[in-house]
Scaffold this motif. Structure first.
Motif, PDB file in Angstrom:
ATOM      1  N   LEU A   1      36.800 -58.027 -72.618  1.00  0.00           N
ATOM      2  CA  LEU A   1      36.252 -59.264 -72.319  1.00  0.00           C
ATOM      3  C   LEU A   1      37.025 -60.058 -73.254  1.00  0.00           C
ATOM      4  O   LEU A   1      37.254 -61.456 -72.815  1.00  0.00           O
ATOM      5  N   VAL A   2      37.118 -59.979 -74.385  1.00  0.00           N
ATOM      6  CA  VAL A   2      37.741 -61.148 -75.470  1.00  0.00           C
ATOM      7  C   VAL A   2      39.210 -61.177 -75.181  1.00  0.00           C
ATOM      8  O   VAL A   2      39.615 -62.355 -74.979  1.00  0.00           O
ATOM      9  N   ASP A   3      39.706 -60.004 -74.456  1.00  0.00           N
ATOM     10  CA  ASP A   3      41.389 -60.092 -74.238  1.00  0.00           C
ATOM     11  C   ASP A   3      41.403 -61.053 -73.013  1.00  0.00           C
ATOM     12  O   ASP A   3      42.321 -61.975 -72.845  1.00  0.00           O
TER      13      ASP A   3
ATOM     14  N   ASP B   1      36.340 -64.606 -59.337  1.00  0.00           N
ATOM     15  CA  ASP B   1      35.384 -63.526 -59.949  1.00  0.00           C
ATOM     16  C   ASP B   1      35.904 -62.186 -60.136  1.00  0.00           C
ATOM     17  O   ASP B   1      35.808 -61.495 -59.072  1.00  0.00           O
ATOM     18  N   ILE B   2      36.276 -61.736 -61.383  1.00  0.00           N
ATOM     19  CA  ILE B   2      36.489 -60.293 -61.464  1.00  0.00           C
ATOM     20  C   ILE B   2      35.476 -59.449 -61.604  1.00  0.00           C
ATOM     21  O   ILE B   2      34.628 -59.598 -62.541  1.00  0.00           O
ATOM     22  N   GLY B   3      35.311 -58.448 -60.563  1.00  0.00           N
ATOM     23  CA  GLY B   3      34.221 -57.722 -60.772  1.00  0.00           C
ATOM     24  C   GLY B   3      34.450 -56.168 -61.154  1.00  0.00           C
ATOM     25  O   GLY B   3      35.700 -55.855 -61.124  1.00  0.00           O
TER      26      GLY B   3
ATOM     27  N   LEU C   1      26.340 -63.149 -66.256  1.00  0.00           N
ATOM     28  CA  LEU C   1      25.548 -62.166 -66.746  1.00  0.00           C
ATOM     29  C   LEU C   1      25.005 -61.442 -65.438  1.00  0.00           C
ATOM     30  O   LEU C   1      24.368 -62.398 -64.741  1.00  0.00           O
ATOM     31  N   ASP C   2      24.632 -60.256 -65.480  1.00  0.00           N
ATOM     32  CA  ASP C   2      23.753 -59.759 -64.643  1.00  0.00           C
ATOM     33  C   ASP C   2      22.410 -60.042 -64.747  1.00  0.00           C
ATOM     34  O   ASP C   2      21.838 -60.393 -65.829  1.00  0.00           O
TER      35      ASP C   2
ATOM     36  N   VAL D   1      28.723 -58.852 -66.135  1.00  0.00           N
ATOM     37  CA  VAL D   1      28.559 -58.467 -67.490  1.00  0.00           C
ATOM     38  C   VAL D   1      27.178 -58.053 -67.794  1.00  0.00           C
ATOM     39  O   VAL D   1      26.336 -58.881 -67.502  1.00  0.00           O
ATOM     40  N   GLY D   2      27.021 -57.002 -68.590  1.00  0.00           N
ATOM     41  CA  GLY D   2      25.854 -56.658 -69.195  1.00  0.00           C
ATOM     42  C   GLY D   2      25.060 -55.513 -68.199  1.00  0.00           C
ATOM     43  O   GLY D   2      24.403 -54.680 -68.808  1.00  0.00           O
TER      44      GLY D   2
END
Length: 549
Positions: free
Chosen positions: A145-147, A103-105, A155-156, A135-136
């Motif tokens: 995010l797309v890359d 999980d990348i934060g 999501l938060d 995210v969010g």
């Protein structure tokens, strides 16, 4: 070694599959009893990497078979280039890399993006899965995010009050081939919002709080018919995937037996090669019977378990539930209770699908669908159409919503009788069914009122099907009125706003003589008269317009 390691503890919080109600994975959370280790780890990549290693070792001591989620800061990955020590810790714990999701934060600001992308590519190359967390409510650019193209987006919980944002993120995740999870689910209302908006996974106090010992059961509210009816059509395998019990293809029968006897909930074991590709499937009952027979243990215990396995039944993670049933039907009758392996685009196992989950979900969808059908025309009601309207709005698609009814229908019933009126309604329903397709949805609200949802280029075929067809009742010709609102992205927020725009167009169509059709555009005044004549003209003075195509 840092002195804080003696006071550092780890807690486990389940990641819940919102479709099956089962536990999909466990997130391992650091819980220091002294000092602010997490703040220090944000500044010290070596320390953050060390925490990930300790999390794996902590989970190994708890003997859980569930996949694990490990938290790592984005800056750590960019700085260390792939978490080399984590690979060895996973191997020593007897885990396989594809059982671990990193999980990348945040924070992502000032993190070298190319270095981060290279580190993620290295993790993927080693077999690890990747999630983007928070995210969010963080600082993650959408382009990054797309890359990153993660396997999972978390999501938060703050977005639970903004379901439109969750729906939009679900659309993006579908394009990326990622699953969508919502964190911080604390109430049943938030759960219903998450499911209705398209989230597939969830975490939060409602299901189970973080605990020192991994839980085996969670609380998941019953899904209401309102929530279920808005779920996306054609359920994907991803919604039903459960964690798989995996062992390397070199495992002995004794190792498999130890896993099964120590885990009564495991229905079978998949043997995978070095790349995580399933090569043999071991069904619990058949395998244990083989070892329990006379001389069975002596013959097989120390020999490769693969000798007692079958060729695994495999489907892609993007397959539909119906495709899984086809795979099950093609197998032997003695394998109908066996799990089906779901694999990613590289052929690596991402979990298993149980037939019972699929049958239950498909049966529920059929019951709900049947309950929503109009008994006279067998067309779905307004809920099916309005739910699809909301999905197209969330997807950013242009669409046309049309209302259709029979002119002077009360006079038909009064003059020719209700049976003739019913026959007329069935005829109109059949005409609408002829144009129904994946892009054109039709429904029967009740009485002589119908709804149709189409792409803009499907409007002319729809109008021709219902307005050019000669209808009659008791020998009297009957005409229809059609009203359409054309909605482009951003012009309406939900189906209620679209319906409000449609209401005055319905009145305008009914004021015309003969078969009529008026068309308006959401957010713009006036309407076009496309069919029909009458004393009134549209506010903009439009004449009959050319086809949209």
């Amino acid at each position: 070694m840092h002195p804080w390691t003696d006071t550092l503890r780890f807690a486990f919080q389940p990641v819940v599959n919102l479709t099956t109600g089962g536990i999909a994975a466990l997130e391992v959370l650091a819980r220091p009893e002294a000092g602010d280790i997490l703040a220090e780890a944000r500044r010290d990549p070596e320390l953050d990497g060390r925490l990930a290693v300790l999390a794996v070792r902590s989970a190994a001591r708890k003997e859980t078979l569930l996949p694990l989620h490990l938290n790592v800061f984005a800056g750590t990955l960019a700085d260390l280039g792939g978490l080399g020590p984590l690979h060895e810790a996973v191997r020593q714990a007897g885990r396989l890399p594809w059982e671990i999701t990193v999980d990348i934060g945040p924070p992502f600001t000032h993190v070298p993006q190319q270095a981060l992308l290279d580190a993620v590519a290295a993790l993927r190359g080693a077999g690890f899965r990747v999630s983007v967390d928070g995210v969010g409510d963080g600082d993650l650019p959408v382009r990054l995010l797309v890359d990153l193209a993660p396997d999972l987006v978390k999501l938060d919980g703050a977005l639970l009050a903004r379901p439109a944002a969750i729906r939009a993120m679900r659309t993006l995740c579908d394009q990326l081939g990622a699953l969508l999870s919502v964190e911080g689910v604390e109430t049943e209302l938030q759960y219903r919002r998450a499911v209705a908006a398209g989230a597939q996974l969830g975490q939060g106090e409602l299901f189970a709080p973080p605990a020192r010992l991994p839980v085996s059961e969670v609380y998941v509210p019953l899904r209401s018919p309102e929530v279920s009816s808005r779920s996306r059509p054609g359920p994907s395998v991803r919604e039903f995937v459960r964690p798989a019990a995996l062992l390397p293809d070199t495992a002995s029968a004794g190792q498999v037996r130890a896993l099964l006897t120590g885990s009564p909930d495991v229905s079978g074991v998949l043997l995978v090669d070095r790349d995580g590709v399933p090569v043999r499937s071991l069904h619990r009952t058949r395998f244990l019977l083989s070892l329990s027979g006379r001389y069975g243990h002596a013959l097989y215990a120390d020999r490769p378990a693969a000798r007692l396995g079958d060729v695994p039944r495999v489907v892609g993670a993007d397959a539909t539930a119906w495709e899984v049933l086809d795979v099950v039907a093609d197998g032997g009758r003695d394998r109908t209770s066996e799990d089906v392996a779901a694999v990613d685009r590289y052929g690596r196992c991402v979990g298993v699908v149980r037939l019972a989950d699929l049958v239950r979900a498909l049966a529920e969808s059929r019951v709900e669908e049947a309950a929503g059908l109009n008994p006279l025309t067998r067309l779905p009601g307004s809920d099916a159409i309005t739910g699809e309207v909301d999905r197209r709005i969330a997807d950013g698609r242009s669409f046309a919503l049309s209302w259709l009814d029979v002119d002077h229908f009360k006079q038909v019933n009064d003059g020719a009788g209700f049976a003739a009126g019913d026959d007329l309604i069935r005829s109109v329903g059949r005409a609408l069914q002829h144009v129904a397709s994946d892009s054109t949805r039709v429904g029967h609200i009740g009485g002589d009122d119908f709804l149709a949802l189409t792409d803009p280029d499907g409007l002319d075929p729809l109008a021709a099907s219902v307005l050019d067809t000669p209808f009659s009742a008791a020998g009297r010709p009957i005409t229809l009125s059609l009203a359409t609102i054309l909605c482009v992205p951003g012009s309406v927020m939900d189906h209620r706003q679209a319906a409000a725009c449609l209401a005055p167009l319905k009145k305008a169509a009914k004021s015309l003589t003969g078969a009529s059709w008026v068309l308006g555009r959401a957010g713009l005044p006036g309407h076009e008269i496309r069919r029909g004549t009458g004393p009134s003209t549209s506010p903009t003075g439009f004449a009959v317009a050319e086809p949209l195509g």
